[in-house]
Design a protein around this motif. Structure first.
Motif, short mmCIF file in Angstrom:
data_model
loop_
_atom_site.label_atom_id
_atom_site.label_comp_id
_atom_site.label_asym_id
_atom_site.label_seq_id
_atom_site.Cartn_x
_atom_site.Cartn_y
_atom_site.Cartn_z
N ALA A 120 0.87 -1.18 0.00
CA ALA A 120 0.00 0.00 0.00
C ALA A 120 0.91 1.23 0.00
CB ALA A 120 -0.91 0.01 1.22
N ALA A 121 1.05 1.84 -1.17
CA ALA A 121 1.95 2.99 -1.32
C ALA A 121 1.12 4.25 -1.56
CB ALA A 121 2.91 2.75 -2.49
N GLY A 122 1.45 5.31 -0.84
CA GLY A 122 0.72 6.56 -1.00
C GLY A 122 -0.65 6.49 -0.35
N SER A 123 -1.59 7.24 -0.90
CA SER A 123 -2.95 7.29 -0.35
C SER A 123 -3.75 6.09 -0.85
CB SER A 123 -3.64 8.59 -0.77
OG SER A 123 -4.95 8.65 -0.27
N THR A 124 -4.16 5.22 0.07
CA THR A 124 -4.88 4.00 -0.28
C THR A 124 -6.06 3.79 0.67
OG1 THR A 124 -3.46 2.65 1.12
CG2 THR A 124 -2.80 2.90 -1.20
N PRO B 76 -7.81 7.93 -11.98
CA PRO B 76 -9.06 8.13 -12.71
C PRO B 76 -9.43 6.98 -13.64
CG PRO B 76 -7.70 10.09 -12.79
CD PRO B 76 -6.86 9.02 -12.19
N GLU B 77 -8.40 6.24 -14.12
CA GLU B 77 -8.68 5.15 -15.05
C GLU B 77 -9.52 4.03 -14.44
OE1 GLU B 77 -4.43 4.65 -13.47
OE2 GLU B 77 -5.73 6.25 -14.20
N ILE B 78 -9.53 3.90 -13.12
CA ILE B 78 -10.41 2.90 -12.50
C ILE B 78 -11.50 3.57 -11.66
CG2 ILE B 78 -8.54 1.21 -12.41
CD1 ILE B 78 -8.61 1.60 -9.30
N GLY B 79 -11.63 4.88 -11.79
CA GLY B 79 -12.70 5.58 -11.09
C GLY B 79 -12.42 5.85 -9.63
N GLN B 80 -11.14 5.81 -9.22
CA GLN B 80 -10.77 6.15 -7.85
C GLN B 80 -9.67 7.21 -7.89
OE1 GLN B 80 -11.35 1.72 -5.96
NE2 GLN B 80 -10.46 3.28 -4.64
N CYS B 81 -9.77 8.16 -7.00
CA CYS B 81 -8.85 9.29 -7.05
C CYS B 81 -7.93 9.34 -5.83
CB CYS B 81 -9.63 10.60 -7.15
SG CYS B 81 -10.85 10.85 -5.85
N CYS B 82 -7.70 8.18 -5.19
CA CYS B 82 -6.81 8.16 -4.02
C CYS B 82 -5.40 8.62 -4.39
CB CYS B 82 -6.75 6.75 -3.43
SG CYS B 82 -8.33 6.13 -2.85
N GLY B 83 -4.93 8.16 -5.55
CA GLY B 83 -3.61 8.57 -6.00
C GLY B 83 -2.49 7.65 -5.61
N GLY B 84 -2.77 6.65 -4.79
CA GLY B 84 -1.73 5.72 -4.37
C GLY B 84 -1.65 4.51 -5.29
N ARG B 85 -1.00 3.49 -4.77
CA ARG B 85 -0.84 2.24 -5.54
C ARG B 85 -0.97 1.07 -4.59
NH1 ARG B 85 3.58 -0.82 -6.23
NH2 ARG B 85 4.89 0.79 -5.29
N VAL B 86 -1.71 0.06 -5.03
CA VAL B 86 -1.95 -1.13 -4.20
C VAL B 86 -1.52 -2.38 -4.96
CG1 VAL B 86 -3.72 -2.57 -3.13
CG2 VAL B 86 -3.85 -0.09 -2.92
N ALA B 87 -0.82 -3.26 -4.28
CA ALA B 87 -0.51 -4.58 -4.84
C ALA B 87 -1.31 -5.61 -4.06
CB ALA B 87 0.98 -4.88 -4.73
N LEU B 88 -2.05 -6.45 -4.78
CA LEU B 88 -2.89 -7.47 -4.17
C LEU B 88 -2.32 -8.85 -4.43
CD1 LEU B 88 -6.42 -6.14 -5.23
CD2 LEU B 88 -5.20 -5.69 -3.08
N ALA B 89 -2.40 -9.70 -3.44
CA ALA B 89 -1.97 -11.10 -3.58
C ALA B 89 -3.19 -12.00 -3.44
CB ALA B 89 -0.94 -11.44 -2.52
N PHE B 90 -3.29 -13.00 -4.30
CA PHE B 90 -4.43 -13.91 -4.33
C PHE B 90 -3.95 -15.33 -4.03
CE2 PHE B 90 -5.34 -10.29 -6.91
CZ PHE B 90 -6.70 -10.05 -6.79
N LYS B 91 -4.67 -16.01 -3.14
CA LYS B 91 -4.25 -17.35 -2.75
C LYS B 91 -5.47 -18.22 -2.47
CE LYS B 91 -1.49 -19.74 0.81
NZ LYS B 91 -0.70 -19.55 2.04
N PRO B 92 -5.54 -19.40 -3.09
CA PRO B 92 -6.64 -20.31 -2.78
C PRO B 92 -6.60 -20.72 -1.32
CG PRO B 92 -5.48 -21.00 -4.76
CD PRO B 92 -4.64 -19.94 -4.13
N VAL B 93 -7.77 -20.84 -0.71
CA VAL B 93 -7.84 -21.22 0.70
C VAL B 93 -7.80 -22.74 0.81
CG1 VAL B 93 -9.22 -21.15 2.81
CG2 VAL B 93 -9.10 -19.14 1.33
N ASP B 94 -6.68 -23.27 1.25
CA ASP B 94 -6.55 -24.70 1.49
C ASP B 94 -6.65 -24.94 3.00
OD1 ASP B 94 -4.14 -23.78 2.49
OD2 ASP B 94 -2.93 -24.59 0.84
N LYS B 95 -6.40 -26.16 3.43
CA LYS B 95 -6.53 -26.51 4.84
C LYS B 95 -5.60 -25.69 5.72
CE LYS B 95 -6.51 -30.54 7.92
NZ LYS B 95 -6.30 -32.02 8.00
N GLU B 96 -4.38 -25.52 5.27
CA GLU B 96 -3.39 -24.76 6.04
C GLU B 96 -3.76 -23.28 6.12
OE1 GLU B 96 1.38 -23.66 5.77
OE2 GLU B 96 0.60 -25.44 4.75
N THR B 97 -4.19 -22.72 4.98
CA THR B 97 -4.58 -21.31 4.96
C THR B 97 -5.81 -21.08 5.82
OG1 THR B 97 -3.70 -21.10 2.72
CG2 THR B 97 -5.19 -19.37 3.46
N ARG B 98 -6.75 -22.00 5.77
CA ARG B 98 -7.96 -21.91 6.58
C ARG B 98 -7.61 -21.82 8.07
NH1 ARG B 98 -13.46 -24.23 6.79
NH2 ARG B 98 -13.84 -24.85 8.94
#
Length: 284
Positions: free
Chosen positions: A25-29, A80-102
């Motif tokens: 989460a960099a800048g305004s998020t 503005p390209e995604i309709g949000q004007c926060c001005g920051g930058r977000v990196a998202l990580a996606f992970k399937p929920v397995d037994k260990e993650t649960r």
């Protein structure tokens, strides 16, 4: 009683889901790197901040659930390209929920909930019930305390604990440090006993009592005469919710008091210089 944030219920109901975490989460998020959410085929749990960012995350997670060969990381500029004007930058990580993650998610959720400040609401009357409802949406542990079994028996607020006791002042003594105490029973004499007990601890994040100018003055006199510690009065918030809004409806008092309590709880563990700097920035 089930919590509004019952992660076990979500995980038990959903056969498959994706964990979405804010990795950067960099800048305004909208949220910081402690934010996460779960996405299943047609439901979500928790939030990473809402808006177009969250819609994009949900859409991407559901593509992964459908077996698409999509990236497990996304970097999204909040412009503005995604309709949000926060001005920051977000990196998202996606992970399937397995037994260990649960198991890790349940442990993480339980740990976060365990760290929440305790709020003891003394009095299950109209304002007490409204305050319990308002607090049920806030990340605190709320205990509604009363000496009357009938009043507590009709309380049905998700995530709120109830405590029936003949000695509510003993509940104050057993509460953990940093707790908040809100006093609004059916009996002014009982209010005074509970408030004095809470003020005497000197480690509470908040001690508030419902009342008028007359009740406030009467309590101050009683505290000096009966407890002989008049200096404790300075730690009391009375009336709860402040005096700016002249509205005595229970739901309004509850909303104002809930904001007051949450502010006190969040500031209690923050370094004093940080709290002072925040106050200066507000005044500026």
């Amino acid at each position: 009683m089930a919590s509004r944030e019952d992660i076990r219920a979500f995980l038990n109901r959903e056969a498959a889901s994706i964990l979405v975490e804010v990795a950067v989460a960099a800048g305004s998020t909208p949220r910081d790197t402690d934010a996460w959410m779960l996405v299943s085929k047609d439901r979500t749990f928790a939030t990473i901040g809402g808006g177009q960012l969250e819609y994009m995350a949900i859409d991407h997670a559901r593509k992964l659930l459908q077996g698409a060969s999509a990236d497990h990381e996304l970097t999204i500029p909040l412009g503005p390209e995604i309709g949000q004007c926060c001005g920051g930058r977000v990196a998202l990580a996606f992970k399937p929920v397995d037994k260990e993650t649960r198991a890790a998610l349940i442990e993480r959720s339980d740990r976060e909930i365990a760290r929440r400040p305790h709020v003891y609401v003394f009095g299950a009357g109209h304002v007490g019930d409204a305050l319990a409802m308002a607090l049920s949406f806030i990340p605190v542990r709320t205990i509604l305390v009363d000496t009357r079994e009938q009043e507590l028996s009709v309380v049905d607020v998700p995530g709120i604990e109830t405590c029936l006791t003949a000695m509510p002042e003993a509940v104050v003594r057993d509460a953990p440090a940093g707790s908040a105490f809100v006093v609004l029973t059916h009996d002014h004499a009982l209010d005074f006993l509970i408030a004095a007990e809470a003020l005497g601890r000197e480690d509470a994040c908040y001690v508030g009592m419902i009342g008028s100018k007359t009740k406030r003055a009467t309590f101050k006199s009683w505290l000096s005469r009966e407890i002989q510690r008049p200096e404790l009065f300075d730690g009391l918030v009375c009336p709860i919710g402040g005096t700016t809004v002249k509205d005595k409806r229970p739901a309004v008092i509850a909303a104002l008091a809930a904001a007051e309590i949450m502010t006190a709880a969040l500031n209690h563990d923050r370094p004093k210089d940080d709290v002072a700097s925040r106050k200066r920035s507000v005044r500026a």
